[in-house]
Design a protein around this motif. Structure first.
Motif, PDB file in Angstrom:
ATOM      1  N   THR A  90       0.847  -1.175   0.000  1.00 14.64           N
ATOM      2  CA  THR A  90       0.000   0.000   0.000  1.00 14.64           C
ATOM      3  C   THR A  90       0.891   1.236   0.000  1.00 14.64           C
ATOM      4  N   GLU A  91       0.559   2.225  -0.801  1.00 14.34           N
ATOM      5  CA  GLU A  91       1.331   3.457  -0.824  1.00 14.34           C
ATOM      6  C   GLU A  91       0.831   4.391   0.269  1.00 14.34           C
ATOM      7  N   VAL A  92       1.739   4.783   1.158  1.00 11.34           N
ATOM      8  CA  VAL A  92       1.399   5.683   2.255  1.00 11.34           C
ATOM      9  C   VAL A  92       2.405   6.829   2.290  1.00 11.34           C
TER      10      VAL A  92
ATOM     11  N   GLU B 220      -3.092  -1.798   8.445  1.00 11.61           N
ATOM     12  CA  GLU B 220      -3.241  -0.903   7.290  1.00 11.61           C
ATOM     13  C   GLU B 220      -4.216   0.235   7.574  1.00 11.61           C
TER      14      GLU B 220
ATOM     15  N   TYR C 107      -3.047   3.772   8.989  1.00 14.54           N
ATOM     16  CA  TYR C 107      -2.222   4.701   8.236  1.00 14.54           C
ATOM     17  C   TYR C 107      -3.021   5.354   7.109  1.00 14.54           C
TER      18      TYR C 107
ATOM     19  N   PRO D 261      -3.625   6.337   3.466  1.00 19.50           N
ATOM     20  CA  PRO D 261      -3.200   5.988   2.105  1.00 19.50           C
ATOM     21  C   PRO D 261      -2.870   7.241   1.300  1.00 19.50           C
TER      22      PRO D 261
ATOM     23  N   ASP E  48      -5.602   8.851  -0.768  1.00 19.37           N
ATOM     24  CA  ASP E  48      -6.619   9.699  -0.136  1.00 19.37           C
ATOM     25  C   ASP E  48      -6.165  11.141   0.005  1.00 19.37           C
TER      26      ASP E  48
END
Length: 215
Positions: free
Chosen positions: A49-51, A80, A83, A85, A88
């Protein structure tokens, strides 16, 4: 019939498995299910996941946008939801609700609005050298000595306990003869009066490292 003939009874022939044989169908289904399970497991283990991650340290109360962070792919698993994303984005009018350290991932609780903050940063000038290891995020006790016409300064008294440093800057003169440190400490409303009084009345400020306060 002879004895030899009687003992040579015809052995039953093995039949070629039929597609209609339920045992064959069950075996095929088990193999397919096992393969699908392995594929799903490998796929979930490789899912990222890109955070947002902190590029440079950000003090409490600092307004932030997406440009203030890097975007990194990570495997978060069960945490997940904690955090934010990158897809968003950063909420409008968001501020840091605490010190965001370089390299940390940005959780949902790290951002809020200015009116949600329960501590306010107050600037202090400290002339004495800070304890070794003091940095942004360190906890310190703050002491003040009020001016005294007879002896210079009165007996020091503690006005803050376990205050968090949100920012620290060392200011040196051109010749290096004098050295002072400007710090921002996070102060709750109930403690603001004593600190602002000491600062406005020319008190000498000293800080003592208090690592136990942050544990």
């Amino acid at each position: 019939m002879s004895l030899a003939t009687s003992t040579q009874a015809a052995a039953p022939r093995l039949k070629k498995p039929s597609w209609k044989d339920p045992r064959l169908l069950v075996g095929i289904l088990l193999v397919l299910a096992s393969t699908a399970g392995v594929v799903a497991l490998v796929g979930s283990a490789d899912q990222t996941t890109e955070v947002f991650a902190v590029d440079e340290a950000i003090p409490l109360g600092t307004p932030v946008t997406a440009e203030d962070f890097a975007v990194v792919p990570v495997r978060l698993g069960d945490v997940e939801e904690s955090y934010l994303p990158a897809a968003d984005g950063i909420p409008d009018k968001a501020v840091a609700t605490g010190l965001l350290r370089k390299g940390e991932l940005v959780s949902r609780s790290d951002l809020g609005t200015a009116d949600e903050l329960d501590r306010k940063p107050v600037g202090l000038r400290v002339d004495d050298p800070l304890p070794s290891g003091t940095q942004a995020g360190s906890r310190v006790d703050v002491w003040s000595s009020m001016p005294d016409e007879q002896s210079g300064f009165k007996e020091p008294r503690q006005i803050l306990s376990g205050a968090e440093i949100s920012e620290l800057t060392i200011d040196e003169s051109v010749l290096g003869a004098t050295r002072a440190t400007e710090i921002l400490v996070l102060v709750e409303d109930d403690d603001l009066s004593a600190l602002l009084s000491a600062r406005s009345n020319g008190a000498k400020i000293a800080v003592v490292l208090n690592p136990a306060a942050g544990s």
